[in-house]
Design an enzyme around this catalytic site. Sequence first.
Site, PDB file in Angstrom:
ATOM      1  N   LYS A 172      35.562  43.701  49.077  1.00 31.20           N
ATOM      2  CA  LYS A 172      35.391  44.498  47.863  1.00 31.20           C
ATOM      3  C   LYS A 172      35.891  45.912  48.114  1.00 31.20           C
ATOM      4  CE  LYS A 172      34.260  43.285  43.806  1.00 31.20           C
ATOM      5  NZ  LYS A 172      35.154  42.360  43.114  1.00 31.20           N
ATOM      6  N   ASP A 173      36.167  46.653  47.027  1.00 31.25           N
ATOM      7  CA  ASP A 173      36.820  47.966  47.133  1.00 31.25           C
ATOM      8  C   ASP A 173      35.896  49.049  47.690  1.00 31.25           C
ATOM      9  OD1 ASP A 173      38.940  46.695  45.675  1.00 31.25           O
ATOM     10  OD2 ASP A 173      37.599  46.869  43.959  1.00 31.25           O
ATOM     11  N   ASP A 174      34.600  48.992  47.288  1.00 28.65           N
ATOM     12  CA  ASP A 174      33.613  49.922  47.841  1.00 28.65           C
ATOM     13  C   ASP A 174      34.061  51.378  47.657  1.00 28.65           C
ATOM     14  OD1 ASP A 174      32.447  47.506  48.546  1.00 28.65           O
ATOM     15  OD2 ASP A 174      33.386  47.503  50.512  1.00 28.65           O
ATOM     16  N   ASP A 185      37.031  50.097  55.208  1.00 27.29           N
ATOM     17  CA  ASP A 185      36.228  49.207  56.053  1.00 27.29           C
ATOM     18  C   ASP A 185      37.199  48.661  57.092  1.00 27.29           C
ATOM     19  OD1 ASP A 185      35.094  46.926  57.190  1.00 27.29           O
ATOM     20  OD2 ASP A 185      34.617  45.959  55.274  1.00 27.29           O
ATOM     21  N   TYR A 233      33.224  42.221  62.840  1.00 27.17           N
ATOM     22  CA  TYR A 233      33.685  41.330  61.784  1.00 27.17           C
ATOM     23  C   TYR A 233      34.718  41.986  60.866  1.00 27.17           C
ATOM     24  CZ  TYR A 233      34.161  37.471  58.813  1.00 27.17           C
ATOM     25  OH  TYR A 233      34.739  36.433  58.148  1.00 27.17           O
ATOM     26  N   GLN A 249      26.980  72.154  38.728  1.00 24.19           N
ATOM     27  CA  GLN A 249      26.406  73.448  38.340  1.00 24.19           C
ATOM     28  C   GLN A 249      27.418  74.385  37.668  1.00 24.19           C
ATOM     29  OE1 GLN A 249      22.710  72.281  39.900  1.00 24.19           O
ATOM     30  NE2 GLN A 249      23.063  74.138  38.772  1.00 24.19           N
ATOM     31  N   TYR A 263      41.638  37.789  47.517  1.00 20.20           N
ATOM     32  CA  TYR A 263      40.392  38.455  47.893  1.00 20.20           C
ATOM     33  C   TYR A 263      40.404  38.845  49.358  1.00 20.20           C
ATOM     34  CZ  TYR A 263      35.522  39.498  48.726  1.00 20.20           C
ATOM     35  OH  TYR A 263      34.360  40.139  49.076  1.00 20.20           O
ATOM     36  N   ASP A 289      29.526  48.722  55.485  1.00 20.38           N
ATOM     37  CA  ASP A 289      30.548  48.566  56.521  1.00 20.38           C
ATOM     38  C   ASP A 289      31.762  49.468  56.283  1.00 20.38           C
ATOM     39  OD1 ASP A 289      31.472  47.253  54.316  1.00 20.38           O
ATOM     40  OD2 ASP A 289      31.809  45.327  55.297  1.00 20.38           O
ATOM     41  N   ASP A 290      31.586  50.484  55.414  1.00 24.76           N
ATOM     42  CA  ASP A 290      32.698  51.396  55.096  1.00 24.76           C
ATOM     43  C   ASP A 290      32.441  52.795  55.629  1.00 24.76           C
ATOM     44  OD1 ASP A 290      34.621  50.159  52.676  1.00 24.76           O
ATOM     45  OD2 ASP A 290      32.672  49.179  52.944  1.00 24.76           O
ATOM     46  N   ARG A 328      30.270  38.027  48.896  1.00 19.97           N
ATOM     47  CA  ARG A 328      31.655  37.582  48.810  1.00 19.97           C
ATOM     48  C   ARG A 328      32.417  38.243  47.663  1.00 19.97           C
ATOM     49  NH1 ARG A 328      32.256  32.974  52.083  1.00 19.97           N
ATOM     50  NH2 ARG A 328      30.255  32.404  52.996  1.00 19.97           N
TER      51      ARG A 328
END
EC number: 3.1.3.11
Length: 381
Positions: free
Chosen positions: A231-233, A11, A90, A241, A228, A52-53, A265
């Site tokens: 977040k890692d996302d 991000d 942002y 298969q 913080y 946002d990533d 947050r």
Amino acid sequence: MRITLSVIKADVGGYVGHSSVHPDMLETIREVIREEVKKGNLIDADTLVCGDDTALVMTHTHGVDSEIVHGIAWKAFEKATQVAKKLKLYGAGQDILSTAFSGNVKGMGPGVAEMEFEERPSEPVIIFFADKTSPSAWNLPLYEMFADPMVCAGLVIDPKMHDGFTFEVLDTYTGKAVKLSTPAELYELLALIGAVERYAVRNVWRNHDGEIAATASTQRLSLIAGKYVGKDDPVMIVRAQAGFPAVGEILEPFARPWIVEGWMRGSHNGPLMPVSFRYATPTRFDGPPRVIAAGYQLAEGKLIGPRDLFDDPAFDKAREQAQIIADILRRQGIFEPHRLPSEEMEYTTLPKILKKLEERFYEVEAPKKPVEETSEKHDVD
Ligand code: 13P
Ligand code: 13P
Ligand code: MG
Ligand code: MG
Ligand code: MG
């Protein structure tokens, strides 16, 4: 041909707030990877967006942890950061925690999932990409895909899967990992990976021949930065298969949403909602957490796709259930268990608030001491 599939995500600026990626940032990233494909450094490349990533999906022959490939991702994210800064988006450069690239993006902020394999006669792969959550969000679905025959029928039906799969579990606090082979060590595996604040599945291999089956990004931003910073996302690659779970077996865990940590947050538990690419734009209370699934067929390293796999009305029910879970949890407001427990909140800005009150606490009772254990005490569970 041995191919490496590298997915590197970050991000580097949100549009608007933490909800999406600006088209100009995306175009900048695409220009970089197109150029690298033209130069021959990559066989093929694509971009995926979740919230946002942005993830760079790259195929090449340089192997995992390649300086060339990590360098390409670094360059793309740096350029996109410049665009984000210009547009005052942002958190411009949010996940870029280091200023100088030193050969590998691991530990510098971006999330990385890479695997090298001999491309099969047909090589379907699925890339999962989530926003507003942490790497342990993959623990439950990976267990169901590779170790639960009630979800993955192939574990019973396909002889190549009968020997089960080995999970590599990372202790994100110590940086140590352990390999557990299922079905034999299933309960040990679940004992660890149910503790989602600490353990995250990193890799899964097929026991039959040791082939790599799945790999996930396990980088945790708060542990890298010591505070913080979003977040890692995470991202995850799963092969499908013919000796691996079928596409539908891999997607099936997502048909029943479960609760993950992240959301507003990075401080709240919430349902992981499977969505089409179009709806990977978390806005309600900055969420609820989203996951997309991009399916590709590889052809000599070329990325044929993506197919937007959650763009299927069969997942509407899961989305509806996720909304219901979201409403129930939101009712708790700032109260636990919607808000994360205190230990997890230590990685947010909450300690600053507590510090302000530190001096104002006064004693009203003697501190509680644990009761002495007696030798006759029976185990109680
Ligand atoms: P098709 O007959 O549609 O190819 O389905 C085969 C299958 O095994 C689906 O799980
Ligand atoms: P991201 O990690 O997606 O930027 O989320 C941060 C956040 O605080 C959302 O409320
Ligand atoms: Mg953000
Ligand atoms: Mg994000
Ligand atoms: Mg983030």
